[in-house]
Motif scaffolding. Structure first.
Motif, PDB file in Angstrom:
ATOM      1  N   LYS A   1       0.826  -1.207   0.000  1.00  0.00           N
ATOM      2  CA  LYS A   1       0.000   0.000   0.000  1.00  0.00           C
ATOM      3  C   LYS A   1       0.866   1.265   0.000  1.00  0.00           C
ATOM      4  O   LYS A   1       0.559   2.229  -0.693  1.00  0.00           O
ATOM      5  N   ILE A   2       1.931   1.240   0.775  1.00  0.00           N
ATOM      6  CA  ILE A   2       2.839   2.392   0.808  1.00  0.00           C
ATOM      7  C   ILE A   2       3.466   2.612  -0.557  1.00  0.00           C
ATOM      8  O   ILE A   2       3.539   3.750  -1.041  1.00  0.00           O
ATOM      9  N   ASN A   3       3.910   1.539  -1.186  1.00  0.00           N
ATOM     10  CA  ASN A   3       4.505   1.661  -2.516  1.00  0.00           C
ATOM     11  C   ASN A   3       3.504   2.186  -3.542  1.00  0.00           C
ATOM     12  O   ASN A   3       3.861   2.988  -4.408  1.00  0.00           O
ATOM     13  N   GLU A   4       2.257   1.758  -3.440  1.00  0.00           N
ATOM     14  CA  GLU A   4       1.217   2.268  -4.337  1.00  0.00           C
ATOM     15  C   GLU A   4       1.021   3.766  -4.138  1.00  0.00           C
ATOM     16  O   GLU A   4       0.883   4.528  -5.101  1.00  0.00           O
ATOM     17  N   LEU A   5       0.994   4.208  -2.879  1.00  0.00           N
ATOM     18  CA  LEU A   5       0.839   5.630  -2.579  1.00  0.00           C
ATOM     19  C   LEU A   5       2.050   6.436  -3.077  1.00  0.00           C
ATOM     20  O   LEU A   5       1.886   7.534  -3.625  1.00  0.00           O
ATOM     21  N   ILE A   6       3.229   5.896  -2.924  1.00  0.00           N
ATOM     22  CA  ILE A   6       4.439   6.569  -3.423  1.00  0.00           C
ATOM     23  C   ILE A   6       4.359   6.726  -4.929  1.00  0.00           C
ATOM     24  O   ILE A   6       4.680   7.798  -5.469  1.00  0.00           O
ATOM     25  N   ASN A   7       3.921   5.677  -5.604  1.00  0.00           N
ATOM     26  CA  ASN A   7       3.803   5.728  -7.066  1.00  0.00           C
ATOM     27  C   ASN A   7       2.764   6.771  -7.490  1.00  0.00           C
ATOM     28  O   ASN A   7       2.989   7.500  -8.471  1.00  0.00           O
ATOM     29  N   LYS A   8       1.660   6.868  -6.778  1.00  0.00           N
ATOM     30  CA  LYS A   8       0.640   7.856  -7.112  1.00  0.00           C
ATOM     31  C   LYS A   8       1.161   9.270  -6.900  1.00  0.00           C
ATOM     32  O   LYS A   8       0.861  10.188  -7.681  1.00  0.00           O
ATOM     33  N   LEU A   9       1.926   9.488  -5.839  1.00  0.00           N
ATOM     34  CA  LEU A   9       2.472  10.807  -5.549  1.00  0.00           C
ATOM     35  C   LEU A   9       3.596  11.191  -6.512  1.00  0.00           C
ATOM     36  O   LEU A   9       3.836  12.377  -6.735  1.00  0.00           O
ATOM     37  N   SER A  10       4.254  10.217  -7.065  1.00  0.00           N
ATOM     38  CA  SER A  10       5.357  10.470  -7.969  1.00  0.00           C
ATOM     39  C   SER A  10       4.906  10.875  -9.371  1.00  0.00           C
ATOM     40  O   SER A  10       5.672  11.437 -10.137  1.00  0.00           O
ATOM     41  N   VAL A  11       3.658  10.600  -9.685  1.00  0.00           N
ATOM     42  CA  VAL A  11       3.152  10.889 -11.038  1.00  0.00           C
ATOM     43  C   VAL A  11       2.799  12.338 -11.191  1.00  0.00           C
ATOM     44  O   VAL A  11       2.564  13.125 -10.431  1.00  0.00           O
TER      45      VAL A  11
END
Length: 71
Positions: free
Chosen positions: A61-71
């Protein structure tokens, strides 16, 4: 400092932890183990594996959130 004890496989294990972490650990242990009686080693292994799964899911879940914030 607070001492938390649990009996597993006929042996008492006591750990000393700082509060409020000790309260959290004690609460979690009480949900899994019978704190006043001997607990089977199998139960300890099941609890450990359950926590490992929980950590893996949180990491995903953390990695998914990081990916969303990185876009």
């Amino acid at each position: 400092m607070k001492r938390v004890s649990i009996v597993i496989g006929g042996k008492r294990y006591t750990i000393t932890l700082e509060e409020p972490f000790a309260d959290l650990v004690e609460k979690e242990l009480e949900e899994i183990f019978d704190m006043g009686k001997n607990n089977d080693t199998k139960l300890l292994l099941q609890a450990f594996l359950s926590k490992q799964i929980e950590c893996l899911e949180l990491e995903q879940k953390i990695n998914e959130l990081i990916n969303k914030l990185s876009v």
